[in-house]
Each structure stands twice: as C-alpha cells, then as structure tokens.
Design an enzyme around this catalytic site. Structure first.
Site, mmCIF file in Angstrom:
data_model
loop_
_atom_site.group_PDB
_atom_site.id
_atom_site.type_symbol
_atom_site.label_atom_id
_atom_site.label_comp_id
_atom_site.label_asym_id
_atom_site.label_seq_id
_atom_site.Cartn_x
_atom_site.Cartn_y
_atom_site.Cartn_z
ATOM 1 N N ASP A 1 11.135 74.868 54.516
ATOM 2 C CA ASP A 1 10.979 73.878 53.448
ATOM 3 C C ASP A 1 9.829 74.302 52.541
ATOM 4 O O ASP A 1 8.752 74.695 53.032
ATOM 5 C CB ASP A 1 10.696 72.495 54.050
ATOM 6 C CG ASP A 1 10.691 71.400 53.008
ATOM 7 O OD1 ASP A 1 11.770 70.849 52.720
ATOM 8 O OD2 ASP A 1 9.601 71.094 52.464
ATOM 9 N N ILE A 2 10.037 74.222 51.222
ATOM 10 C CA ILE A 2 8.981 74.564 50.266
ATOM 11 C C ILE A 2 7.980 73.418 50.230
ATOM 12 O O ILE A 2 8.356 72.255 50.008
ATOM 13 C CB ILE A 2 9.563 74.815 48.865
ATOM 14 C CG1 ILE A 2 10.565 75.978 48.905
ATOM 15 C CG2 ILE A 2 8.452 75.119 47.862
ATOM 16 C CD1 ILE A 2 11.269 76.224 47.589
ATOM 17 N N GLU B 1 15.142 71.708 48.558
ATOM 18 C CA GLU B 1 14.189 72.808 48.758
ATOM 19 C C GLU B 1 14.235 73.340 50.179
ATOM 20 O O GLU B 1 13.312 74.042 50.611
ATOM 21 C CB GLU B 1 12.765 72.346 48.417
ATOM 22 C CG GLU B 1 12.175 71.308 49.351
ATOM 23 C CD GLU B 1 12.516 69.872 48.972
ATOM 24 O OE1 GLU B 1 11.763 68.966 49.363
ATOM 25 O OE2 GLU B 1 13.534 69.656 48.279
#
Length: 354
Positions: A238-239, A280
């Site tokens: 996950d960003i 994301e």
C-alpha cells in the site's frame, strides 16, 4: 502528406497474405472450420446431383467420377477431425480441386466442356473466397481450379468474336475473388485485434499496465492450488499517505505516483506474479522461502522510496504472509492485510511478516 507507417502496413499485410501468426491462426480456426465444413458438404451435394441428373445417353468416366467423390469425402472427414489451420487449408484445397476435377469429368461427358469452363471456374473462384485465410493460399488454389476446368480447352471459343472475353472474365473473377478473400481476412484480423484488446482491458490494469485484481487473483489461485509449486508468499503493498498526495497535489500527480510505483514493482518482481489490487494497493506472489521473501520485501520498500527521492518522498508499507495451501487463499490474504496495517501503525515505509 502523411507517410504510411511501414510497421503498421506490415502488421496488416503479412496476415492478409500468409494467414497470420500461430495465435491468430488458432483464433481463426473455429470460424474457418465451420464455414469450410458447410461449403464442402454443399460441394459434395452439388457434384452428386450433377452426376445423378446426367442424361442416360452420356457416360462420364466412372473411374474419374468415383475418385473425385472419394477425394471430397476423404477431405471432409479429415477436415472434421483436424485441429490446426494449416491442415484445414490443405484439406480445403484438396476438396476444391477434387470437386473441380469431378465437374470437369461431367463436362467432358456432355462433349461441350468448353461451354462450362467460364461458369464453373467463375463460380468456384468466388465461392471459395471465404474458406481460405491468406491471399497466397487462395490464389494457389484458384490457379488449380482454372487448370482443372480449363486444361486442354484454351483458347475458349477460338476464332470467334468473343474469344477475348474468356481471359477477361477469368482475370476479373480472380480479382473479385481476391478482393472478397482479403475482405474476409481483414474482418478476421480486426476481430482478432478487438478480442486481444478486450482481453487486455478485462485482465490488465489500464493505468499501470499490471495485472488487474481479476487476473492477479485468478493466477494466484492457480499457483496456490498447484500440488508441487514450492513455498509461496503473498505481499500486500500500500502506498503510504496516498490520499494526502491526491488531495494536495491533484489526481494527475496521484496517477503519476501509481504509475511509477507500479513500474518499480514490475521491475523488482520479474519472474513473480504481481498486480494492482485496486486504488493504491498492489500485490505480489513471491516464489521463495521466508528469508528470501523478507529480503525481497525490504529491497522493494527501499527501491520505491529511492525512485521518488529527487522529487518528493513517497513510501510503501508491505505486509507479508506465507500462502498456506491447506487453507483457502483468502486466509493468507487476511494475514498479509493484518501485517500491512501493523506496518502502518509502526510508522510506515517498512514491511512486516505475519
């Protein structure tokens, strides 16, 4: 004036001339198989009716007629059982040539064979345009058709005012037949490219070019279900703070972050399944043991932060869990998700192994 793109022309011209690559031929096979079967059956029926309707006073060469019928029936059986386009093309050519050989046998029996040269040749030239994929194979068969129906009879109507009509009609019919053949082949080619594009849209993420969630999950299921696939680890990525990037810099900047992050993941995950799971979030199925997966996750976290260092700070958090083959895939996903959120709570820009 715009100069035509030679690569685009070659991309179209080569399949139209030679029938396409192996993948295209596999796609065309089902359609050509059906069309060819129907055409061959109609040809056998037409030949049989022609033979049955011959007046008693005319006696076609029985040996030639029987050989022609056997050739048509044999090619029909082989065509029905074949599984590749080259064999389909060969059986189609044999069927057409044996049919025209049989019709020429009937024409010779009525002692007015020259009368039937043009109608039979023109009809066959146009009728077979749809059953051959590739202009060269079509033209080769057409040449055999005209030789079958016309050998020994040229020039047709010699010495008469309409003598020049015969070569003109032959040339025109071949050109029309080739135009039809190219049109059918072009339609198949366009349908093929449309199918490829639809498949890409269905299984590939349009923004990043990675596998989309559907494709990723499908392939992960296959790897998870393999009996002897070795140890696998699932990495959920996950960003960090992606919503802030979107809100402060705009969605274009957010998209650029997604694309660049995906490029890093694709580069690092070469040889391993990777994809965008949505938003994301990304996923990787890493084929390797726990320590290798740990080292890979650490290198991935470092690579993403380094990729953005010059412009802005962007980082990822990663949760890692071994894929347990004794349980469903969702169990391993949940473990990786829990590890991911633990990495978030511990300060982000890191990985955690469940």
């Amino acid at each position: 004036m715009r100069v035509p793109d030679l690569s685009s022309l070659r991309r179209i011209a080569v399949p139209l001339a030679f029938g396409g690559n192996s993948e295209q031929q596999h796609t065309y096979f089902a359609e050509l198989h059906r069309v060819g079967m129907v055409t061959q059956v109609l040809g056998i029926i037409a030949f049989s009716l022609t033979w049955l309707m011959m007046p008693d006073s005319y006696h076609p060469n029985q040996t030639h007629a029987v050989l022609a019928l056997l050739g048509m029936l044999t090619s029909l059986v082989v065509r029905y059982r074949c599984t590749t386009l080259p064999v389909l093309t060969i059986t189609g050519a044999c069927a057409v040539l044996t049919l025209t050989f049989g019709l020429r046998t009937m024409a010779d029996a009525v002692q007015h064979a020259s009368f039937w040269v043009l109608p039979v040749g023109v009809f066959m030239t146009l009728a077979i345009a749809s059953i051959f994929n590739g202009g060269l194979s079509y033209l080769a068969v057409v040449a055999g058709v005209w030789w079958n129906v016309g050998h020994g009879l040229y020039p047709v109507n010699a010495g008469l005012p309409d003598q020049s009509w015969a070569p003109l009609m032959i040339a025109v019919s071949v050109l029309f037949g080739l135009a039809l053949n190219v049109s059918f082949s072009l339609l198949r080619l366009r349908n093929y490219h449309s199918k490829v594009e639809l498949t890409r849209l269905a299984f590939q993420d349009s923004l990043t070019g990675l596998n989309n969630r559907r494709m990723f999950t499908q392939r992960a299921q296959q790897m998870h279900g393999a009996a002897h696939g070795g140890t696998l680890h699932f990495l959920m990525i996950d960003i960090d703070d992606f919503k802030i990037i979107n809100d402060q810099q705009g969605h274009d900047a957010g998209d650029e972050v997604l694309v660049r992050t995906a490029a890093v993941i694709a580069d690092k995950a070469q040889g391993h399944l990777c994809g965008r799971l949505g938003g994301e979030e990304f996923g990787i199925v890493y084929a390797g043991g726990r320590e290798d997966a740990r080292a890979f996750a650490g290198a991935l976290v470092e690579a993403v932060s380094q990729a953005f260092l010059a412009a802005q700070f962007v980082s990822i958090s990663v949760g890692v869990a071994e894929l347990d083959r004794s349980k469903d895939l969702g169990h391993s996903y949940r473990l990786a998700d829990e590890a991911l959120y633990l990495a978030k709570r511990q300060g982000k820009n890191r990985y955690v192994i469940a």
